[in-house]
Every structure is written in C-alpha cells, then in structure tokens.
Write a protein that holds these residues in place. Structure first.
Motif, PDB file in Angstrom:
ATOM      1  N   ILE A 252     -31.789  11.139   9.390  1.00 47.32           N
ATOM      2  CA  ILE A 252     -32.396   9.931   9.007  1.00 47.32           C
ATOM      3  C   ILE A 252     -32.244   8.959  10.099  1.00 47.32           C
ATOM      4  O   ILE A 252     -31.087   8.244  10.137  1.00 47.32           O
ATOM      5  N   VAL A 253     -33.297   8.473  10.648  1.00 43.44           N
ATOM      6  CA  VAL A 253     -33.054   7.697  11.875  1.00 43.44           C
ATOM      7  C   VAL A 253     -34.154   6.266  11.711  1.00 43.44           C
ATOM      8  O   VAL A 253     -34.304   5.449  12.366  1.00 43.44           O
ATOM      9  N   ASP A 254     -35.172   6.437  10.544  1.00 45.54           N
ATOM     10  CA  ASP A 254     -35.973   5.649  10.355  1.00 45.54           C
ATOM     11  C   ASP A 254     -36.375   5.340   8.979  1.00 45.54           C
ATOM     12  O   ASP A 254     -36.164   6.325   8.251  1.00 45.54           O
ATOM     13  N   LEU A 255     -36.757   4.342   8.604  1.00 42.91           N
ATOM     14  CA  LEU A 255     -37.340   3.806   7.088  1.00 42.91           C
ATOM     15  C   LEU A 255     -38.776   3.404   7.252  1.00 42.91           C
ATOM     16  O   LEU A 255     -38.821   2.237   7.826  1.00 42.91           O
ATOM     17  N   VAL A 256     -39.593   3.963   6.482  1.00 40.99           N
ATOM     18  CA  VAL A 256     -41.060   3.594   6.776  1.00 40.99           C
ATOM     19  C   VAL A 256     -41.545   2.923   5.342  1.00 40.99           C
ATOM     20  O   VAL A 256     -41.132   3.617   4.314  1.00 40.99           O
ATOM     21  N   THR A 257     -41.865   1.673   5.150  1.00 41.69           N
ATOM     22  CA  THR A 257     -42.146   1.104   4.146  1.00 41.69           C
ATOM     23  C   THR A 257     -43.916   1.358   3.969  1.00 41.69           C
ATOM     24  O   THR A 257     -44.516   0.618   4.930  1.00 41.69           O
ATOM     25  N   TYR A 258     -44.339   1.732   2.882  1.00 41.91           N
ATOM     26  CA  TYR A 258     -45.783   1.877   2.836  1.00 41.91           C
ATOM     27  C   TYR A 258     -46.478   1.603   1.596  1.00 41.91           C
ATOM     28  O   TYR A 258     -45.680   0.813   0.734  1.00 41.91           O
ATOM     29  N   SER A 259     -47.687   1.311   1.422  1.00 36.46           N
ATOM     30  CA  SER A 259     -48.255   0.573   0.270  1.00 36.46           C
ATOM     31  C   SER A 259     -49.420   1.734  -0.265  1.00 36.46           C
ATOM     32  O   SER A 259     -50.063   2.233   0.410  1.00 36.46           O
ATOM     33  N   THR A 260     -49.175   1.958  -1.569  1.00 30.71           N
ATOM     34  CA  THR A 260     -50.392   2.985  -2.080  1.00 30.71           C
ATOM     35  C   THR A 260     -51.429   2.537  -2.211  1.00 30.71           C
ATOM     36  O   THR A 260     -52.689   3.112  -2.390  1.00 30.71           O
ATOM     37  N   GLU A 261     -51.625   1.231  -2.131  1.00 33.25           N
ATOM     38  CA  GLU A 261     -52.976   0.510  -2.089  1.00 33.25           C
ATOM     39  C   GLU A 261     -54.024   0.953  -0.817  1.00 33.25           C
ATOM     40  O   GLU A 261     -54.996   0.626  -1.047  1.00 33.25           O
ATOM     41  N   ARG A 262     -53.412   1.248   0.060  1.00 28.68           N
ATOM     42  CA  ARG A 262     -54.059   1.764   1.025  1.00 28.68           C
ATOM     43  C   ARG A 262     -54.635   3.079   0.918  1.00 28.68           C
ATOM     44  O   ARG A 262     -55.659   3.626   1.847  1.00 28.68           O
ATOM     45  N   TYR A 263     -54.637   3.845  -0.047  1.00 27.99           N
ATOM     46  CA  TYR A 263     -54.978   5.385  -0.228  1.00 27.99           C
ATOM     47  C   TYR A 263     -55.861   5.251  -1.715  1.00 27.99           C
ATOM     48  O   TYR A 263     -55.682   4.406  -2.566  1.00 27.99           O
ATOM     49  N   MET A 264     -56.679   6.043  -1.605  1.00 23.46           N
ATOM     50  CA  MET A 264     -57.512   6.156  -2.946  1.00 23.46           C
ATOM     51  C   MET A 264     -56.538   6.737  -3.983  1.00 23.46           C
ATOM     52  O   MET A 264     -55.677   7.674  -3.713  1.00 23.46           O
ATOM     53  N   THR A 265     -56.998   6.390  -5.267  1.00 25.47           N
ATOM     54  CA  THR A 265     -56.008   6.955  -6.282  1.00 25.47           C
ATOM     55  C   THR A 265     -56.645   8.105  -6.799  1.00 25.47           C
ATOM     56  O   THR A 265     -57.687   8.098  -7.242  1.00 25.47           O
ATOM     57  N   LEU A 266     -55.727   9.126  -7.224  1.00 32.82           N
ATOM     58  CA  LEU A 266     -56.069  10.267  -7.797  1.00 32.82           C
ATOM     59  C   LEU A 266     -54.945  10.730  -8.766  1.00 32.82           C
ATOM     60  O   LEU A 266     -53.871  10.662  -8.324  1.00 32.82           O
ATOM     61  N   ASP A 267     -55.339  10.661 -10.014  1.00 32.37           N
ATOM     62  CA  ASP A 267     -54.429  10.765 -11.126  1.00 32.37           C
ATOM     63  C   ASP A 267     -54.461  12.295 -11.304  1.00 32.37           C
ATOM     64  O   ASP A 267     -54.775  13.449 -10.827  1.00 32.37           O
ATOM     65  N   ALA A 268     -53.454  12.718 -12.367  1.00 31.12           N
ATOM     66  CA  ALA A 268     -53.141  13.884 -12.526  1.00 31.12           C
ATOM     67  C   ALA A 268     -54.053  14.891 -12.786  1.00 31.12           C
ATOM     68  O   ALA A 268     -54.356  15.883 -12.207  1.00 31.12           O
ATOM     69  N   GLN A 269     -54.931  14.354 -13.899  1.00 25.93           N
ATOM     70  CA  GLN A 269     -56.122  15.411 -14.181  1.00 25.93           C
ATOM     71  C   GLN A 269     -57.338  15.644 -13.051  1.00 25.93           C
ATOM     72  O   GLN A 269     -57.869  16.571 -12.947  1.00 25.93           O
ATOM     73  N   THR A 270     -57.458  14.646 -12.305  1.00 24.84           N
ATOM     74  CA  THR A 270     -58.140  14.765 -11.148  1.00 24.84           C
ATOM     75  C   THR A 270     -57.750  15.524 -10.217  1.00 24.84           C
ATOM     76  O   THR A 270     -58.519  16.519  -9.494  1.00 24.84           O
ATOM     77  N   ARG A 271     -56.427  15.557  -9.723  1.00 23.36           N
ATOM     78  CA  ARG A 271     -55.946  16.454  -8.902  1.00 23.36           C
ATOM     79  C   ARG A 271     -56.026  17.865  -9.266  1.00 23.36           C
ATOM     80  O   ARG A 271     -56.610  18.935  -8.653  1.00 23.36           O
TER      81      ARG A 271
END
Length: 863
Positions: A252-271
C-alpha cells in the motif's frame, strides 16, 4: 493437566477466538476443539482426538502443511477466517518450539495466486454512514490498490442508496463496518461482514493511522482534505489490514480519492437487467463482459470489468478513449503485433505486489522478468506519430528485466531451495560454495571405484541415508578383505556398513556447503527482491499502462471482428441509433442472424416510445440493446450499430422482468412498484429510462391506470422529460400519441400466415392492436384442445359477445384522447364542456372516471 504445547495453542487461540487456527505440528497443520469439528465438517477430513490427561480427550483434525492453501481457500469460501501458526524454531528435544501467527487470512485479504481469480479484483471495503454522508474505502491487497470516497446526499436514505450502489459495483469479498452499527440494506449480501470497534472509526485515530503509514504530516496531497467520512473509512481499513497482515503493508503505497459523480449511476436492477457481468441465469459466458473481453492479460481483464461498471460522464474523457480505440481499429498490423506481445505478459500487477511483500517465488519472479522484457517490443508496436494520449508510453523497465534475467536460473523452481534458483556467475561467494560442494560430491562419486580397486571387493557399494549419512557397504562374504581403516557403523542381515575418516570429512564438506548454499541463496534472492521493490513505482506504472493498452486494443479487436462503429457522443439529449444490435444476443447467434433496429429518442421531440407487440417478438431484447449501446458509448467503446449518436446520459434506469423477494415478503408487483417509484423520484432530464410491462402484476384496470399515470408523469413533469422506452401489452396506451406531443408509438412486426405467426423482430412505427398470446401458447407446446378453445374465447371477447371491459376501456381512452382545441372568441362552445356532457359517467369505473377527469382538467388548463 495441559501439556506445554497445549498451553501454547490455548494462548494463541485466546487472541483469535473467532478465527480457525491452523497450528503447525511437524508436517501437519492441526486444528483443535471446536475448530477441529468445524474443519472436519467443511473440509471433509477425519475428526480424531488426542488424550489429554485421564478420561479426557480433545478433538483434532489435521491437514498436510504443503496442501494448506487449498484447504484455506475452502474455509474462506465457506465464510470463515484462518490464522496460520508456523514454527519459528527447529525442534531440538529440549525446548518448546517457538510458534507464532504469521498471517490471518480473511475473505478480503487473500493474496495467494492460487486462491484468486485473475480476471477479477479481490476487494476489501470499509464503510460507514453518518446522517446524509457516507464514507467508503476499498483496497485490493493483491494489486496494492487503495482508494476512498465520500458521498454527500440530500438525506440519510439517499446516502445509503448511493453507498449501496457503489458497493454493488465493487462487489467486495469482505466489508468492514462499525461494530455498533448494523449495515442493513446497504451492505451487499455476498460480502463477509467484519465489525470493527468504534475507536478505529474515530477521525483522529484514522488520520493518525494514515499519516503514520504514508509518513506525511497532512493528508491534503491524497485529495481527502475536508472529507472526514472518507478519512475515517480509509483509516479503519488500513488498521484492519495491518492487523491481519501483521503489519506488513508494503504494497500500500498510495491513496486515491475519487468521486462517484464522475461516473454514470447504475443501480442493482440495471446491472442485473443489462447482464453486465453474468446472465440472468448466473452464467458468466453470456454476459457483456464476456463478449467484450478480448484482453490478453489478467490486468486488462480486471480493468475492462471496472470500465464497464463505471461509464464516464466526462465528454472529453470519453472521446479520448474513443480516439485510442479508433487508432487501434485503423491499424490492423500494429494491433496484431501488439496483441501478440501482450500474450507474453503475465499478471505484472500482482507479481509486483508479491515482490514488494517478499512473497514471490523464483518462478513467479521469472514470469515478471519475461513480462518486463517484452515491454520494448510492445512500445515499438505503437510507435506512430499519431499515437493518441490515451495510449500511454510504457516506462523503461529494461534494468529490472536484465537484473532478473542475470540473477535467475534458466528454469527456476517454484519454491526457493527446491532447486538452484540463482544463476552461476551472479554471486561469486555462492559460486565458490557450489564449487566446493561439487568437488566433494565428485570425490564421493569416485570413491566406490577407487575402493573396489584398492580392496579387491567387487561388490563394494557407496550409499547414503538420512540417519548415518554416507557409508561403504560390504557383504559378509568379503569381511576378510575389509581394510583396517574402515570403521563399522551398522550391521545388516547380509552385510556390514562402514565409514572412513576421509569419507566423513568429505561428507561434512558436502553437508556444510549445502547448508551455506541454501542460506546464501536465500540471502541473495531476498536481496534481489528488495532491489526490485525499490523500483516498484516504475514497475507499477508499467503495469497500469499495460492494462490500459490491453483494454483499448481489445475493444478495437472486438469492434473489427463484430462490426462495431464509433458513436458520436455529445451534450445533446438525442439518442439516434441506426441498425442497432444487442451485443450479447448477437454474439450467441450465427453471423447475420440478428435483426438490427433503429432507435430515435429526444427529450425535445420524441421523448417517449411506446413499444407494443407480442411476447417472443423481441421487445425485451430491443430495450436492453438500446441501453447497452448507450452504456458502451460512454465507456468509450465502439457500439454494435451502423451509426449512433448518444446525448450524454447521467443514469440508466431499467425495470425489466418479474422477480419476487419472498424473504422480504415482497411480491412481484410490490417490487415492480418500488423500483418504478425509485425511477420517478431520481431520474433527470438526462436519464435513460427503460420500462417493460409496468402494471402487469395487478388487475387489468389497476395496471392500465398505473401504466398510463407513469407515462404521463415521465412526459409532463418539468423535472423529468427523460428519454424513455416503454414496452407494454396495454394497447390502449398507444392512443396517448394523440394527447402527448413527445410520445411516439412503435411496434414489433409480425407476419400472419393463417393461424400461424412469424416474428420478424423488426421495430416499425405505429402501435400493435393484438398480443398474439394464443399463438405464443401454441409455440410453447400447449395442448391443441386448449389452444383451440382459447381462440374461441378470444373471438367472443373481441366481437363484443364476451365481457365488455375491453370495449369500455377503449371508449374511455377515446373520450379522453382528443387533441386539445383552442377556445374561440365570441362565446363559442367550450370543447371540454361539450365532451364532459357526452361522457358516460354511469358506465365508468372509479379509476376510469379519475383518468377521464385528469385528462379533461389538463385540456382545460392548456386551453
């Protein structure tokens, strides 16, 4: 009274009360007490017992130490944790062997290659929800990935929903949560749940955990400043991993902080409905990822899965990926050479991780070296002045490749000490020891011939065993010829065994040299791993670049072989697909069999398409294919069509198929209503909504009323206006085309030939007026008498001699379907009032009356 070994075991077991303890005793790992009963049941091994004092026996069950990984994998798969206790000192008969837990294996901390799926990440996640915020951290210890995010929502329910969707995408094998909090419905049911004490989740404790590990004063450089929930989740995860890996967190040499708002939302039934990772029947072969997975490396396969689960919302990033796929698409020869070289590359990401942690065996290191040696040829295959930015340059790893090649033997063993692993010439000291050992063995090898000549005993033999070492064996018949300097060592039935001072000296040289060789080779090998670990950052960058190049080349390969095209993705709300195809269904059919169809939707003009037609005609396939084309376009892939234009979609909603949740006490209809309600609450103007047979789970009147109300809400709500495909058997809904200006009717064509029907699987303008259910029943093998009687009943209903409900529904729809008429001046009759006068109030059901009243009110307001 307990023995010293028993007391040693119990002391360790007290530290790991909820973990199955594998306790090393010689050549076996033993389990005791309740652990033994559990292991015997899960692993199908023999449950025995050992006497411990008078009238007391303890249960025990053991496995060979060399086969431990397979058994551990089975326990992990059954939802258990395993603590491995190894011997740290050699038995000498005088002191208790030192034993200690060397690792704790949990569902989320597996790193052994034999227990991992090369095509999937093995994630462990930590999550918490506090009010309208949620924190999530995730790590894959086999690759060294470590990331965190904070979700900010309007309320706690929305925060839990967003967290659930992200956990669904990640599918962690193990989920950490605060001990006092029950994860409830946001935790994936498949994940092994591990509660952590509240202290681990405190912001100050988590911050200090991260600061100490990364050796920094502040966490701003990791992008998580001002995100307390993300920090708390990341700190708790790091603490847990440190405990299970016994402080070894070098990967573990790095920590990446990301945002879910950058990606299309796919809920359980859609997947689930789009069958991204497995089919509706749980078959991985008939899923989208299987159709697109032409990758050559495990790293590429894992990245492809990630991309398919996270379609992009950034138009520039989408086009950047498309440029790279197009570049590979247009260069067949370069793509072929590249993929040929990629086939030589092993799982650099996971091999590097094992190098960093010191767990890589010589054979694994050899695979890493060969993979790094292939990088120059890989980069050369992409040597082109028009190479796009999305195809990254590969770092220069020649020094590491040459070091591995220069150090390792040509055919290194899987395990150190099983055979020589270090190449001659790499270590002068090791070469000297090997030379001394070889000379001593040569002397011993020549001893038999020399002693036969010296003694005249033709049957004299030189042998070796572990108890006495090397010896000279002479039969009793030749006892008179034994030289005086021979020392008797062992008497057998037909012979005597002897040694000589010179033989013992050379034996000592061999054994001492072998000990030194083993020790020095281990030292040299560990030094080699340490040197490579120092350059891990460059090698890790190479692994990430390889994965990206592999995925882009694979998408190009699929596009070429399956006839996909580059879609136009823009900021509009248009969705135009010419001759679109379902990628999964098409792949399962023979070439040319799939019937393509056009699609045109636009929030401003043709927002909703009402799709009618019989069962088996292909409505569900068509709905899914449109959604999959949109998803692939925003992944950056080419799409199965002749041409496509996709206005950016922020979220795909699907309500397809019937499914009960018996455990939760929810019927098919209840689930349908819950999922439809979620769509109406969360969809936006940029969403794509795909609905199939809304309202079918209840009575005809209720179902029709709900279906129409949903269509009207999607059309009329100022917040919605989203592009929608609505498949239905309520043919009355087709009459809404005359009322709702942005609604269009489409149907799946059929060809009638007498009493038989041919499904053309072709979408055409206009609505269908029949469902052909009786024909489908006939195709399904329904008895002829039943089919014949069904036709008679259907004929009665259609000509009005049966129940009149259908005719009355049509009358209600017709009465409320007239287009709005503008009021004229000078007291002209109000058309709404006139229609109200003509309405057959007594013949309407309550729901029909409400529907008519709603439409009349709308016309009055518009007028």
């Amino acid at each position: 009274m307990s023995t010293p070994v028993r007391r040693q075991y119990l002391a360790i077991k007290r530290q790991y009360p909820d973990v199955v303890v594998f306790f090393r005793l010689g050549d076996f790992y033993e389990t005791f007490d309740d652990d033994a009963r559990l292991a015997a049941a899960v692993l199908d091994i023999t449950l025995t017992s050992r006497e411990l004092g008078r009238d007391r026996r303890i249960p025990m069950a053991g496995i060979p130490y060399h086969a431990a990984e397979g058994y551990i994998a089975r326990l992990i798969a059954a939802g258990h944790k395993v603590a491995v206790v190894d011997q740290l000192s050699e038995p000498n008969g005088r002191q208790l062997v030192e034993r200690r837990v060397t690792r704790v294996v949990t569902p989320g901390t597996i790193t052994d290659p034999t227990m991992l799926d090369g095509e999937r990440n093995r994630f462990i996640a930590a999550a918490l929800v506090e009010g309208a915020r949620a924190g999530l951290a995730v790590a894959d210890l086999s690759t060294g990935e470590f990331a965190t995010t904070e979700i900010a929502a309007v309320d706690a329910e929305a925060a839990r929903g967003a967290l659930q969707r992200e956990l669904l995408r990640l599918a962690p094998a193990e989920l950490l949560h605060p001990a006092e909090d029950e994860p409830g419905d946001w935790a994936p049911s498949e994940a092994f749940r591990s509660p952590l004490e509240r202290r681990c989740w405190r912001l100050d404790v988590a911050t200090e955990e991260l600061r100490c590990h990364f050796e920094v004063e502040v966490l701003d450089a990791f992008g998580c400043a001002g995100k307390p929930c993300a920090i708390r989740a990341a700190g708790a995860l790091l603490h847990y991993v440190g405990e299970t890996q016994l402080g070894s967190l070098r990967q573990i040499v790095d920590l990446v902080t990301y945002s879910t708002e950058r990606y299309m939302t796919l809920d359980a039934q859609t997947r689930r409905n789009l069958e991204l990772s497995e089919s509706s029947r749980g078959d991985r072969r008939h899923a989208l990822v299987s159709v697109l997975d032409a990758t050559k490396t495990p790293m590429g396969a894992r990245l492809l899965r990630r991309w398919l689960g996270q379609p992009l919302l950034d138009l520039a990033a989408i086009r950047e990926r498309q440029d790279a796929v197009a570049f590979m698409f247009d260069r067949a020869l370069a793509r072929a050479r590249l993929r040929e070289q990629l086939a030589k590359v092993a799982d650099v990401e996971r091999l590097l991780n094992r190098v960093v942690t010191g767990a890589a065996g010589p054979r694994e290191l050899g695979a890493l070296g060969r993979s790094l040696a292939a990088l120059p040829a890989l980069d050369a295959a992409l040597d082109d002045p028009e190479r796009p930015a999305a195809l990254p340059r590969l770092p220069d790893c020649c020094a590491a490749a040459q070091r591995i090649a220069g150090a390792l033997a040509d055919d290194p063993p899987a395990v150190l000490s099983a055979a020589p692993a270090i190449r001659p010439g790499f270590s002068a000291e090791l070469d000297g020891l090997r030379r001394a050992a070889r000379e001593a063995r040569d002397w011993i090898a020549g001893l038999e011939r020399g002693e036969r000549e010296r003694t005249g005993i033709k049957s004299l033999k030189v042998g070796y065993n572990k108890v006495f070492g090397y010896y000279l064996e002479i039969s009793h018949a030749n006892a008179a010829l034994v030289p005086a300097d021979y020392q008797r060592k062992q008497t057998l039935v037909g012979a005597e065994r002897y040694v000589t001072p010179e033989l013992k000296e050379y034996e000592s040289r061999v054994l001492h040299a072998e000990e030194q060789i083993a020790e020095l080779e281990t030292q040299v090998y560990r030094g080699l791993l340490a040197q490579l670990a120092e350059g891990a950052e460059r090698l890790r960058a190479a692994a990430q670049a390889l994965a990206r190049i592999d995925v882009l080349a694979a998408l190009a390969e699929v596009a070429v072989t399956r006839g996909y095209v580059r879609p136009e993705v823009d900021e509009s709300t248009a969705l135009e697909i010419r001759a679109g195809r379902h990628p999964i269904v098409e792949a399962a059919l023979d070439p040319g069999q799939f019937v393509p169809n056009d699609t045109r939707l636009d929030s401003g003009e043709a927002q909703i398409a009402i799709l009618t037609g019989p069962n088996m005609a292909g409505k569900s396939t068509y709905l899914r294919q449109v959604a999959l084309v949109v998803l692939l376009a925003q992944v950056g892939s080419f799409v199965p069509a002749e041409r496509a234009r996709v206005g950016l979609v922020d979220r795909i909603f699907t309500r397809i198929g019937a499914q009960d949740d018996i455990a939760a006490g929810q019927s098919t209809f209840m689930i349908e209503m819950v999922e439809t309600a979620a769509i109406l609450h969360h969809a936006t103007r940029r969403s794509l909504v795909v609905l199939d047979e809304i309202g079918r789970g209840t009575s005809t009147y209720d179902g029709l009323a709900i279906a129409r109300a949903v269509v009207e809400q999607l059309h009329n709500s100022s917040r919605l206006g989203c592009r929608t495909l609505f498949a239905t058997h309520y043919h009355e809904l087709t009459e809404l085309e005359a009322i709702l200006p942005r609604l269009r009717n489409e149907r799946l064509d059929v060809l009638e030939e007498g009493d038989s029907v041919v499904f053309l699987h072709r979408v055409a303008p206009g609505g269908a007026d029949r469902s052909y259910g009786v024909h489908v029943a006939q195709l399904a093998g329904m008895p002829r008498a039943v089919v014949r009687r069904a036709r008679e009943i259907l004929a009665d209903l259609e000509d009005g001699s049966g129940k009149p409900e259908r005719g009355r529904r049509r009358k209600v729809m017709a009465q409320t379907a007239e287009a709005p008429i503008q009021l004229t001046m000078f007291g002209a009759p109000n058309p709404v009032v006139e229609d109200l006068k003509q309405l057959d109030v007594e013949g309407l059901s309550p729901l029909e009356a409400l529907t008519a009243l709603f439409e009349l009110r709308r016309r009055a307001l518009d007028g």
